[in-house]
Design a protein around this motif. Structure first.
Motif, PDB file in Angstrom:
ATOM      1  N   PRO A  38      52.783  25.547  -6.706  1.00 39.92           N
ATOM      2  CA  PRO A  38      51.645  26.200  -6.071  1.00 39.92           C
ATOM      3  C   PRO A  38      50.341  25.601  -6.619  1.00 39.92           C
ATOM      4  O   PRO A  38      50.288  25.202  -7.788  1.00 39.92           O
ATOM      5  CB  PRO A  38      51.772  27.670  -6.484  1.00 39.92           C
ATOM      6  N   TYR A  46      45.153  31.242  -4.210  1.00 39.65           N
ATOM      7  CA  TYR A  46      46.204  30.332  -3.782  1.00 39.65           C
ATOM      8  C   TYR A  46      45.598  29.345  -2.784  1.00 39.65           C
ATOM      9  O   TYR A  46      44.958  29.727  -1.819  1.00 39.65           O
ATOM     10  CB  TYR A  46      47.357  31.110  -3.141  1.00 39.65           C
ATOM     11  N   THR A  49      50.408  24.218  -1.515  1.00 41.86           N
ATOM     12  CA  THR A  49      51.562  23.761  -2.282  1.00 41.86           C
ATOM     13  C   THR A  49      51.535  22.246  -2.351  1.00 41.86           C
ATOM     14  O   THR A  49      51.279  21.579  -1.350  1.00 41.86           O
ATOM     15  CB  THR A  49      52.871  24.229  -1.604  1.00 41.86           C
ATOM     16  N   ASN A  84      53.449  26.427   2.294  1.00 46.78           N
ATOM     17  CA  ASN A  84      54.132  27.656   1.909  1.00 46.78           C
ATOM     18  C   ASN A  84      53.191  28.809   2.178  1.00 46.78           C
ATOM     19  O   ASN A  84      52.182  28.970   1.491  1.00 46.78           O
ATOM     20  CB  ASN A  84      54.539  27.635   0.433  1.00 46.78           C
ATOM     21  N   SER A  86      51.648  32.350   2.095  1.00 43.55           N
ATOM     22  CA  SER A  86      51.623  33.408   1.081  1.00 43.55           C
ATOM     23  C   SER A  86      51.784  34.778   1.734  1.00 43.55           C
ATOM     24  O   SER A  86      51.621  34.927   2.948  1.00 43.55           O
ATOM     25  CB  SER A  86      50.317  33.360   0.288  1.00 43.55           C
ATOM     26  N   PRO A 107      54.492  32.296  -2.244  1.00 44.82           N
ATOM     27  CA  PRO A 107      53.350  32.683  -3.080  1.00 44.82           C
ATOM     28  C   PRO A 107      52.907  34.120  -2.752  1.00 44.82           C
ATOM     29  O   PRO A 107      52.913  34.526  -1.593  1.00 44.82           O
ATOM     30  CB  PRO A 107      52.259  31.690  -2.688  1.00 44.82           C
ATOM     31  N   VAL A 108      52.543  34.862  -3.783  1.00 41.59           N
ATOM     32  CA  VAL A 108      52.103  36.247  -3.614  1.00 41.59           C
ATOM     33  C   VAL A 108      50.648  36.345  -4.062  1.00 41.59           C
ATOM     34  O   VAL A 108      50.282  35.841  -5.129  1.00 41.59           O
ATOM     35  CB  VAL A 108      52.989  37.209  -4.439  1.00 41.59           C
ATOM     36  N   VAL A 109      49.840  36.988  -3.220  1.00 39.79           N
ATOM     37  CA  VAL A 109      48.404  37.117  -3.493  1.00 39.79           C
ATOM     38  C   VAL A 109      47.976  38.571  -3.378  1.00 39.79           C
ATOM     39  O   VAL A 109      48.670  39.388  -2.762  1.00 39.79           O
ATOM     40  CB  VAL A 109      47.568  36.247  -2.520  1.00 39.79           C
ATOM     41  N   PHE A 115      45.919  34.437  -6.552  1.00 42.93           N
ATOM     42  CA  PHE A 115      47.327  34.121  -6.800  1.00 42.93           C
ATOM     43  C   PHE A 115      47.870  35.011  -7.911  1.00 42.93           C
ATOM     44  O   PHE A 115      47.333  35.047  -9.013  1.00 42.93           O
ATOM     45  CB  PHE A 115      47.440  32.642  -7.188  1.00 42.93           C
ATOM     46  N   ILE A 118      54.918  34.241  -7.709  1.00 46.19           N
ATOM     47  CA  ILE A 118      55.779  33.832  -6.600  1.00 46.19           C
ATOM     48  C   ILE A 118      57.002  34.745  -6.515  1.00 46.19           C
ATOM     49  O   ILE A 118      57.349  35.437  -7.464  1.00 46.19           O
ATOM     50  CB  ILE A 118      56.263  32.367  -6.744  1.00 46.19           C
TER      51      ILE A 118
END
Length: 134
Positions: A38, A46, A49, A84, A86, A107-109, A115, A118
């Motif tokens: 990431p 984020y 990638t 990727n 998010s 990816p998690v935001v 960010f 993940i």
């Protein structure tokens, strides 16, 4: 079930800053034996990638770029070929399955795009394997 339960947090995730050099990115990929990382911008958001292939194609297609001067080429200038997508920390696991088919990680935001970490594909698959009933 919410994705927060499966979050692999940022402090345990290998990632690269968009302001880092191509050389630093390659070293991170090699150190962790990953094929993609990431990218996080200077605000902590984020930003995409970066894959091994992105680095290789950039080396091939950029006149004058060599292993010796990779430290002068920023990650932000590398064309990214993987996207990727998010998800929000509030997303549900049901939202992950389709993404896991195409992405090694999701990816998690937070609500501001910061960010947080993940969700790994293997964790998504394990969740569904444990919850499949006949």
């Amino acid at each position: 079930m919410k994705t927060a339960s499966f979050l692999f947090p940022k402090d345990k995730v290998a990632y690269i800053r968009s302001s880092s050099s191509m050389k630093e990115a390659m070293e991170q990929l090699e150190k962790h034996t990953y094929t993609a990382l990431p990218i996080v911008d200077d605000e902590g958001k984020y930003a995409g990638t970066l894959s091994e292939g992105d680095i290789l194609w950039t080396l091939k297609d950029t006149p004058g770029l060599t292993f010796e001067n990779m430290d002068q080429f920023p990650v932000a200038d590398i064309e990214k070929n993987i996207h990727n997508e998010s998800v929000s920390i509030d997303a549900f696991m049901e939202d992950m399955l389709a993404k896991a088919a195409d992405q090694n990680f999701v990816p998690v935001v937070d609500e501001s795009g910061i960010f947080l970490g993940i969700i790994r594909r293997k964790d998504i698959i394990a969740y569904y394997m444990n919850n499949i009933t006949d």
